[in-house]
Design an enzyme around this catalytic site. Structure first.
Site, PDB file in Angstrom:
ATOM      1  N   GLY A 109     138.818  81.072 -17.111  1.00 16.74           N
ATOM      2  CA  GLY A 109     140.244  81.174 -16.821  1.00 16.74           C
ATOM      3  C   GLY A 109     140.796  82.493 -17.328  1.00 16.74           C
ATOM      4  O   GLY A 109     140.088  83.252 -18.012  1.00 16.74           O
ATOM      5  N   LEU A 110     142.028  82.745 -16.981  1.00 14.52           N
ATOM      6  CA  LEU A 110     142.695  83.995 -17.365  1.00 14.52           C
ATOM      7  C   LEU A 110     142.793  84.143 -18.885  1.00 14.52           C
ATOM      8  O   LEU A 110     142.728  83.151 -19.616  1.00 14.52           O
ATOM      9  CB  LEU A 110     144.120  84.019 -16.785  1.00 14.52           C
ATOM     10  CG  LEU A 110     144.268  84.099 -15.268  1.00 14.52           C
ATOM     11  CD1 LEU A 110     145.734  83.893 -14.884  1.00 14.52           C
ATOM     12  CD2 LEU A 110     143.757  85.439 -14.739  1.00 14.52           C
ATOM     13  N   SER A 111     142.983  85.362 -19.324  1.00 11.67           N
ATOM     14  CA  SER A 111     143.270  85.617 -20.735  1.00 11.67           C
ATOM     15  C   SER A 111     144.570  84.896 -21.086  1.00 11.67           C
ATOM     16  O   SER A 111     145.551  84.984 -20.350  1.00 11.67           O
ATOM     17  CB  SER A 111     143.425  87.128 -20.942  1.00 11.67           C
ATOM     18  OG  SER A 111     143.834  87.406 -22.255  1.00 11.67           O
ATOM     19  N   GLY A 112     144.546  84.148 -22.159  1.00  6.35           N
ATOM     20  CA  GLY A 112     145.744  83.438 -22.574  1.00  6.35           C
ATOM     21  C   GLY A 112     145.920  82.076 -21.919  1.00  6.35           C
ATOM     22  O   GLY A 112     146.896  81.377 -22.186  1.00  6.35           O
ATOM     23  N   GLY A 167     144.062  79.506 -22.451  1.00 10.26           N
ATOM     24  CA  GLY A 167     143.790  78.459 -23.439  1.00 10.26           C
ATOM     25  C   GLY A 167     142.320  78.072 -23.566  1.00 10.26           C
ATOM     26  O   GLY A 167     142.002  77.032 -24.142  1.00 10.26           O
ATOM     27  N   LYS A 168     141.424  78.903 -23.064  1.00 10.88           N
ATOM     28  CA  LYS A 168     139.983  78.606 -23.117  1.00 10.88           C
ATOM     29  C   LYS A 168     139.496  78.384 -24.547  1.00 10.88           C
ATOM     30  O   LYS A 168     138.853  77.382 -24.834  1.00 10.88           O
ATOM     31  CB  LYS A 168     139.161  79.765 -22.503  1.00 10.88           C
ATOM     32  CG  LYS A 168     139.503  80.116 -21.083  1.00 10.88           C
ATOM     33  CD  LYS A 168     138.657  81.279 -20.584  1.00 10.88           C
ATOM     34  CE  LYS A 168     138.860  82.603 -21.287  1.00 10.88           C
ATOM     35  NZ  LYS A 168     140.187  83.202 -21.158  1.00 10.88           N
ATOM     36  N   SER A 169     139.787  79.332 -25.416  1.00 11.16           N
ATOM     37  CA  SER A 169     139.303  79.247 -26.802  1.00 11.16           C
ATOM     38  C   SER A 169     139.899  78.051 -27.524  1.00 11.16           C
ATOM     39  O   SER A 169     139.192  77.335 -28.239  1.00 11.16           O
ATOM     40  CB  SER A 169     139.677  80.510 -27.589  1.00 11.16           C
ATOM     41  OG  SER A 169     139.053  81.618 -27.018  1.00 11.16           O
ATOM     42  N   SER A 171     135.038  85.120 -17.522  1.00  7.95           N
ATOM     43  CA  SER A 171     134.040  85.000 -16.440  1.00  7.95           C
ATOM     44  C   SER A 171     134.737  84.982 -15.074  1.00  7.95           C
ATOM     45  O   SER A 171     134.734  83.965 -14.378  1.00  7.95           O
ATOM     46  CB  SER A 171     133.157  83.759 -16.633  1.00  7.95           C
ATOM     47  OG  SER A 171     133.874  82.614 -16.999  1.00  7.95           O
TER      48      SER A 171
HETATM   49  S1  PPS Z   1     134.736  88.592 -19.244  1.00  6.53           S
HETATM   50  O1  PPS Z   1     135.575  89.016 -18.126  1.00  6.53           O
HETATM   51  O2  PPS Z   1     134.296  87.201 -19.116  1.00  6.53           O
HETATM   52  O3  PPS Z   1     133.593  89.503 -19.421  1.00  6.53           O
HETATM   53  O4  PPS Z   1     135.670  88.687 -20.528  1.00  6.53           O
HETATM   54  P1  PPS Z   1     135.457  88.028 -21.996  1.00  6.53           P
HETATM   55  O5  PPS Z   1     134.110  88.369 -22.535  1.00  6.53           O
HETATM   56  O6  PPS Z   1     135.844  86.620 -21.950  1.00  6.53           O
HETATM   57  O7  PPS Z   1     136.500  88.852 -22.851  1.00  6.53           O
HETATM   58  C1  PPS Z   1     137.860  88.641 -22.666  1.00  6.53           C
HETATM   59  C2  PPS Z   1     138.648  88.981 -23.940  1.00  6.53           C
HETATM   60  O8  PPS Z   1     138.649  90.382 -24.157  1.00  6.53           O
HETATM   61  C3  PPS Z   1     139.956  90.865 -24.416  1.00  6.53           C
HETATM   62  N1  PPS Z   1     140.186  91.937 -23.444  1.00  6.53           N
HETATM   63  C4  PPS Z   1     140.273  91.851 -22.093  1.00  6.53           C
HETATM   64  N2  PPS Z   1     140.273  90.807 -21.226  1.00  6.53           N
HETATM   65  C5  PPS Z   1     140.376  91.080 -19.909  1.00  6.53           C
HETATM   66  N3  PPS Z   1     140.465  92.309 -19.384  1.00  6.53           N
HETATM   67  C6  PPS Z   1     140.458  93.383 -20.198  1.00  6.53           C
HETATM   68  N4  PPS Z   1     140.546  94.621 -19.686  1.00  6.53           N
HETATM   69  C7  PPS Z   1     140.362  93.169 -21.621  1.00  6.53           C
HETATM   70  N5  PPS Z   1     140.341  93.998 -22.691  1.00  6.53           N
HETATM   71  C8  PPS Z   1     140.232  93.242 -23.771  1.00  6.53           C
HETATM   72  C9  PPS Z   1     140.889  89.694 -24.357  1.00  6.53           C
HETATM   73  O9  PPS Z   1     141.212  89.425 -25.697  1.00  6.53           O
HETATM   74  C10 PPS Z   1     140.075  88.550 -23.788  1.00  6.53           C
HETATM   75  O10 PPS Z   1     140.206  87.361 -24.562  1.00  6.53           O
HETATM   76  P2  PPS Z   1     140.920  85.995 -24.041  1.00  6.53           P
HETATM   77  O11 PPS Z   1     140.524  85.001 -25.078  1.00  6.53           O
HETATM   78  O12 PPS Z   1     140.384  85.660 -22.695  1.00  6.53           O
HETATM   79  O13 PPS Z   1     142.372  86.291 -24.057  1.00  6.53           O
END
Ligand code: PPS
Length: 200
Positions: A35-38, A40-42, A109
């Protein structure tokens, strides 16, 4: 022609996955949160791990930022690097499944093909894709790490949902609407799924 894998042979160890599962009293699998960053995955993966541990299950959690600080140090957020990130995580998750463990993973992912590849290296039923669904608007409003703000201002490039795509799962085993139900209720849904499939 000889390449790096020519003289390698997979060994089946004497202690099998089945035996490890028997000993632990439950199946092993990957509970793959995407899912998107933020979204709630973690949070959900953590809460699930806590719940399963309370119920005496053997678990492990592979989480985005932690893996990127260690195993996958040096990988960025280009399409190529994300692909390699997910590929390695898939292989590690598979090792944990072989060890008889219920492993939760929390990575954006964003590419369907990469998630499908992980599914492909596991046995039937061992890959449980959980789509943590939350609108971009809501994620951006939450912005727990201030990353959306930076992405909007151009300080971060290739940011998922803003300047890099997120491909929604087509047939996930579960969809959790993180902006509609509580963490505890959503964890219940995952636990119920595992019970229904006789995994735990
Ligand atoms: S991926 O796409 O699956 O390879 O990403 P992932 O390994 O889950 O890493 C995502 C976390 O990295 C931080 N972050 C970013 N996310 C998305 N796009 C960009 N450009 C980026 N730069 C840094 C961010 O904290 C993500 O964490 P979550 O927990 O998803 O918010």
């Amino acid at each position: 022609t000889t390449n790096h894998t020519t003289n390698l042979y997979y060994h089946q160890s004497e202690v099998t996955k089945q035996l490890r599962q028997q000993q632990k009293g439950h199946k092993s699998a990957v509970i793959w949160f995407t899912g998107l960053s933020g979204a709630g995955k973690s949070t959900l993966a953590n809460a699930l791990e806590q719940r399963l541990t309370t119920e005496q299950k053997h678990t492990y959690l592979l989480d985005g930022d932690n893996v990127r600080l260690g195993l996958n140090k040096g990988l960025g957020f280009s399409e190529e690097d994300r692909k390699e990130n997910i590929r390695r995580i898939g292989e590690v998750a598979k090792l944990f499944v072989d060890a008889g463990i219920l492993v939760a993973t929390a990575f954006i992912s964003p590419f369907k093909e990469d998630r499908d590849s992980v599914r492909g290296i596991l046995e039937d039923g061992e890959f449980i894709e959980v789509y943590v669904r939350c609108s971009l608007e809501k994620c951006e409003q939450r912005d727990p790490k201030g990353l959306y703000k930076k992405a909007r201002s151009g300080e971060i490039s290739d940011f998922t949902g803003i300047s890099s795509p997120y491909e929604e799962p087509v047939h996930p085993e579960l969809i959790l609407d993180s902006d509609k139900e509580s963490v505890e209720d959503l964890v219940d849904r995952v636990v119920n799924y595992l019970k229904k499939k006789n995994m735990i």
